[in-house]
Design an enzyme around this catalytic site. Structure first.
Site, PDB file in Angstrom:
ATOM      1  N   ALA A  62       1.669  -5.270  -4.822  1.00  0.00           N
ATOM      2  CA  ALA A  62       1.032  -6.212  -5.746  1.00  0.00           C
ATOM      3  C   ALA A  62       1.201  -5.727  -7.182  1.00  0.00           C
ATOM      4  O   ALA A  62       1.329  -4.528  -7.429  1.00  0.00           O
ATOM      5  CB  ALA A  62      -0.446  -6.316  -5.411  1.00  0.00           C
ATOM      6  N   GLY A 103       2.320  -4.775  -0.509  1.00  0.00           N
ATOM      7  CA  GLY A 103       2.852  -6.128  -0.383  1.00  0.00           C
ATOM      8  C   GLY A 103       4.372  -6.138  -0.245  1.00  0.00           C
ATOM      9  O   GLY A 103       4.944  -7.006   0.417  1.00  0.00           O
ATOM     10  N   GLU A 106       5.070  -5.516   3.266  1.00  0.00           N
ATOM     11  CA  GLU A 106       4.702  -6.700   4.063  1.00  0.00           C
ATOM     12  C   GLU A 106       5.744  -7.800   3.906  1.00  0.00           C
ATOM     13  O   GLU A 106       6.070  -8.507   4.866  1.00  0.00           O
ATOM     14  CB  GLU A 106       3.311  -7.192   3.640  1.00  0.00           C
ATOM     15  CG  GLU A 106       2.231  -6.189   4.057  1.00  0.00           C
ATOM     16  CD  GLU A 106       0.830  -6.603   3.633  1.00  0.00           C
ATOM     17  OE1 GLU A 106       0.600  -6.680   2.418  1.00  0.00           O
ATOM     18  OE2 GLU A 106       0.000  -6.846   4.502  1.00  0.00           O
ATOM     19  N   GLU A 126      -2.888   0.510   1.052  1.00  0.00           N
ATOM     20  CA  GLU A 126      -4.107  -0.229   0.671  1.00  0.00           C
ATOM     21  C   GLU A 126      -5.379   0.560   0.948  1.00  0.00           C
ATOM     22  O   GLU A 126      -6.387   0.419   0.253  1.00  0.00           O
ATOM     23  CB  GLU A 126      -4.163  -1.569   1.414  1.00  0.00           C
ATOM     24  CG  GLU A 126      -3.139  -2.599   0.961  1.00  0.00           C
ATOM     25  CD  GLU A 126      -1.740  -2.396   1.508  1.00  0.00           C
ATOM     26  OE1 GLU A 126      -1.510  -1.401   2.238  1.00  0.00           O
ATOM     27  OE2 GLU A 126      -0.871  -3.220   1.191  1.00  0.00           O
TER      28      GLU A 126
END
Ligand code: NAD
Length: 696
Positions: A62, A103, A106, A126
């Site tokens: 992110a 992210g 992911e 995270e």
């Protein structure tokens, strides 16, 4: 160039993420990826899509600059991007080099194939922000690397080189040379071989004994990560991956993610993450301020601090010259440095060659002329203003023009020290914490005349030696020790009134402090506090202290170094053993002073000591000693064992509620008549203006 570059290589679309520094998946980049995928979908000549990043980063996750802004939640969300990729009718291949985290990881898991450079660094970090992966990480990762490995990966949050996943379905191929070229060739070959579009979501997890494993994991996590709810939630999310269809599992993950976002723990950890990054910003010093070149370091004094400080620099390959008053002291200092490295070698964390290399960077001298050419000299001699005066006058005489002169003093006035020289603009404080080769905190003390480039240079250098530098103006004790003095003062009164050292320590350790105040004092040496109190008696005779701490010091109970202090210590063992003799001394002290012991609750202990930190921290901020509340919090998180899941004293004050804090301070004032407890003006102002102190 925009946030991505779109190229067509024969029949393959190459989407290169190009959003410095690490391809953070901000709104603009997410839009660009979606556009790239759609463009490739709509072009009949394209048969496969490769998404890659730069050599440094596939994607760091992110975009942290977007955290908490509307952009972070503006479509296309990361979920939308991943869904689009996964449902592409043309194979999408993630070609991963450099960092691939959060992210970014992911997103790669949403692709149909993944190829990687063996050294690419993969992580789902995270957990370090009190969260779990929120865009399918907990659902897809166990499907490709297995439940146990996925759980470890998510719970540690640490990066792992891609090659470590060789035996799993995570990475389909590894390439080194001509990385992008090979990734494109891989994509073409998939098309030629008519390979299927593989969706990780379609893999069924086979793990017959998952219940017992998950239960075992829950039990372990409950003990080792008790205050951190994310760890249990990660296990629950993985349980959902095993037991539920993919979409339901993903919905569960999302629900947990949102729940965690709203916990005080995650708020504190995210705050601390930004606070840490923020300390290097100095409001009146532009980030492009030209820096002085630092290639050689001088250190005055080869004692506890001098030796540790030297290690920081030789660790990064900078030569160090250490100056002492006697050869024997140099020999002793050097032997301690060597023994420290030998320990690291024994633990297998350093090769003997590297150790030799580092040791060869140290030179020693008894003669000031040998240090005249160094770029930065750090003084770590006895804590005595007259000794410092002699040293700084000598330094002023011999050091080359433009050299930076730093003092490691813990308590003395940097402005006075600077004025011992004719170049106060080149002088500042570098307050390392002990052990200086280990502790991350460095208070960088800005004197009234310290020049901007000197401060900027030292801040940068501090980061190079992997410290967390916090700028601090001149005051007694700087940020950390000035606050801790009040904390210890209150801990002392609690003993007088009826508590025991272990009761106070336990209460604060349950609150989350790494070490209670009495264990901490025994480690640091009770003689240090004793000396400070004696000084205070002359400088601020009105300031009240519990005299019991003096009784302990006068009995020679200096702490670990004398085998007894607030506790007893067995030789070679740092474990504190409550000492009945201290209890007897306490009972006598109370009787002698006419104090009737009362029962003190853990809550009162925590409020008394932690609210003392808050009140003094606010005064430090008011006086401009610290630049910002988050700097004060970082001092406590990195130097004083304050629990990260509470974010630091001032963040904690906001979480408790400033009104409640002030009410308690006023009660303490009424019951003790100690002026200290009058609430800091800043607290009152924040309440009046309905703002927070920590700005979060
Ligand atoms: P120390 O007593 O272990 O070492 C001081 C060394 O300085 C001794 O080896 C001594 O021989 C040498 N020295 C004294 N006068 C000298 C001179 N004129 N020229 C050259 N060398 C001289 O002390 P320390 O604990 O290393 O503390 C050093 C400084 O660091 C002090 O200012 C102290 O306040 C500060 N400090 C200490 C700690 C700590 O935990 N020990 C933490 C932060 C800062």
């Amino acid at each position: 160039m925009g946030p991505t570059q779109f190229e067509i290589k024969d029949s393959v679309a190459l989407i290169t993420l190009n959003s410095p520094p690490v391809n953070g998946l901000g709104h603009a980049l997410r839009i660009a990826i979606v556009e790239g995928i759609q463009q490739a979908q709509n072009n009949d000549a394209i048969q496969a899509i490769v998404i890659t990043g730069t050599e440094k980063a596939f994607s760091g996750g992110a975009d942290i600059k977007e955290f908490g802004t509307p952009k972070a939640v503006t479509e296309p969300h990361l979920h939308t991007v991943i869904h689009l990729i996964e449902s592409s009718t043309k194979p999408v291949i993630a070609a991963i080099r450099g960092v691939c985290m959060g992210g970014g990881m992911e997103l790669a898991l949403g692709c149909h194939y993944r190829v990687a450079h063996p050294k690419a660094s993969l992580a789902l970090p995270e957990i370090k922000l009190g969260l779990i992966p929120g865009a399918g990480g907990t659902q897809r990762m166990p499907r490709v690397i297995g439940v146990e490995k996925a759980l470890n990966f998510i719970l540690s949050g640490d990066p792992i080189p891609a090659i470590a996943f060789k035996a799993s379905a995570l990475i389909d191929a590894y390439f080194e040379d001509d990385f992008v070229g090979q990734a494109i060739a891989f994509a073409k070959q998939l098309v030629i071989d008519k390979k299927p579009i593989k969706k990780i979501r379609d893999i069924k997890i086979q793990y017959p004994n998952h219940e017992s494993f998950l239960q075992f994991s829950r039990n372990t996590v409950k003990t080792v990560a008790a205050p951190y709810p994310a760890a249990l939630k990660a296990i629950d999310a993985i349980a959902a991956a095993i037991t539920k269809p993919f979409d339901q599992g993903a919905a569960t993950e999302r629900e947990y993610f949102m729940e965690l976002m709203n916990t005080s723990v995650s708020r504190a950890m995210r705050y601390a993450f930004f606070a840490q990054r923020g300390t290097s910003k100095i409001s009146d010093i532009p980030s492009d301020t030209p820096l002085r070149e630092i290639k050689k370091i001088g250190i005055i004094g080869a004692g506890t601090m001098g030796g540790g400080i030297a290690m920081n620099f030789i660790n990064i390959g900078l030569p160090v010259m250490i100056l002492e008053t006697e050869q024997a002291k140099l020999d002793k200092g050097l032997a301690i440095i060597r023994a420290n490295y030998e320990n690291t070698v024994k633990k297998g964390k350093l090769t003997p060659e590297k150790m030799q290399q580092r040791m060869s960077l140290i030179q020693t001298t008894l003669d000031y002329s040998a240090i005249k050419d160094v770029d930065l000299v750090i003084e770590a001699v006895f804590e005595d203003l007259e000794v410092k005066e002699t040293v700084f006058k000598k330094l002023d005489e011999v050091m080359k023009k433009g050299a930076i002169l730093a003092s490691n003093t813990s308590t003395l006035d940097i402005n006075k020290i600077a004025n011992f020289t004719k170049r106060p603009q080149d002088v500042l404080g570098m307050h390392f914490f002990s052990p200086a080769n280990v502790m991350k905190l460095l208070e960088v003390v800005r004197g009234d005349q310290t020049s901007k480039d000197v401060l900027a240079t030292v801040m940068k250098l501090a980061q190079t030696i992997k410290k967390t530098p916090v700028v601090c103006r001149v005051c007694d004790g700087f940020i950390g020790n000035r606050m801790v003095e009040q904390y210890l003062r209150m801990a002392g009164f609690l003993l007088e009134q009826g508590a025991t050292p272990s009761q106070v320590d336990k209460a604060l350790e349950s609150f989350g402090m790494v070490m209670g105040p009495f264990r901490m004092s025994d480690l640091a040496g009770n003689d240090i506090g004793y000396a400070i109190r004696k000084r205070r008696l002359i400088e601020q005779p009105h300031l009240k202290y519990s005299k019991f701490a003096d009784v302990i010091s006068e009995a020679g109970r200096f702490g670990q170094k004398t085998g007894k202090g607030w506790y007893l210590y067995e030789p070679g063992n740092r474990k504190p053993i409550p000492d009945p003799e201290v209890d007897t001394m306490l009972v006598k002290f109370r009787a002698d002073n006419g104090i009737k012991a009362r029962k003190i609750s853990s809550e009162e202990i925590v409020q008394s000591c932690i609210f003392a930190l808050i009140n003094e921290g606010c005064r430090i901020l008011e006086e401009g000693i610290a630049q910002r509340a988050s700097d004060i919090d970082i001092v406590y998180l990195t130097g004083y064992g304050f629990p990260v899941y509470r974010g630091g004293p001032l963040k904690y004050a906001d979480e408790v509620g400033l009104y409640k804090v002030v009410q308690k301070l006023e009660q303490f004032y009424v019951s003790t008549q100690d002026e200290f407890w009058k609430p800091a003006k800043l607290l009152q102002d924040c309440i009046a203006q309905s703002t927070s102190i920590s700005g979060s």
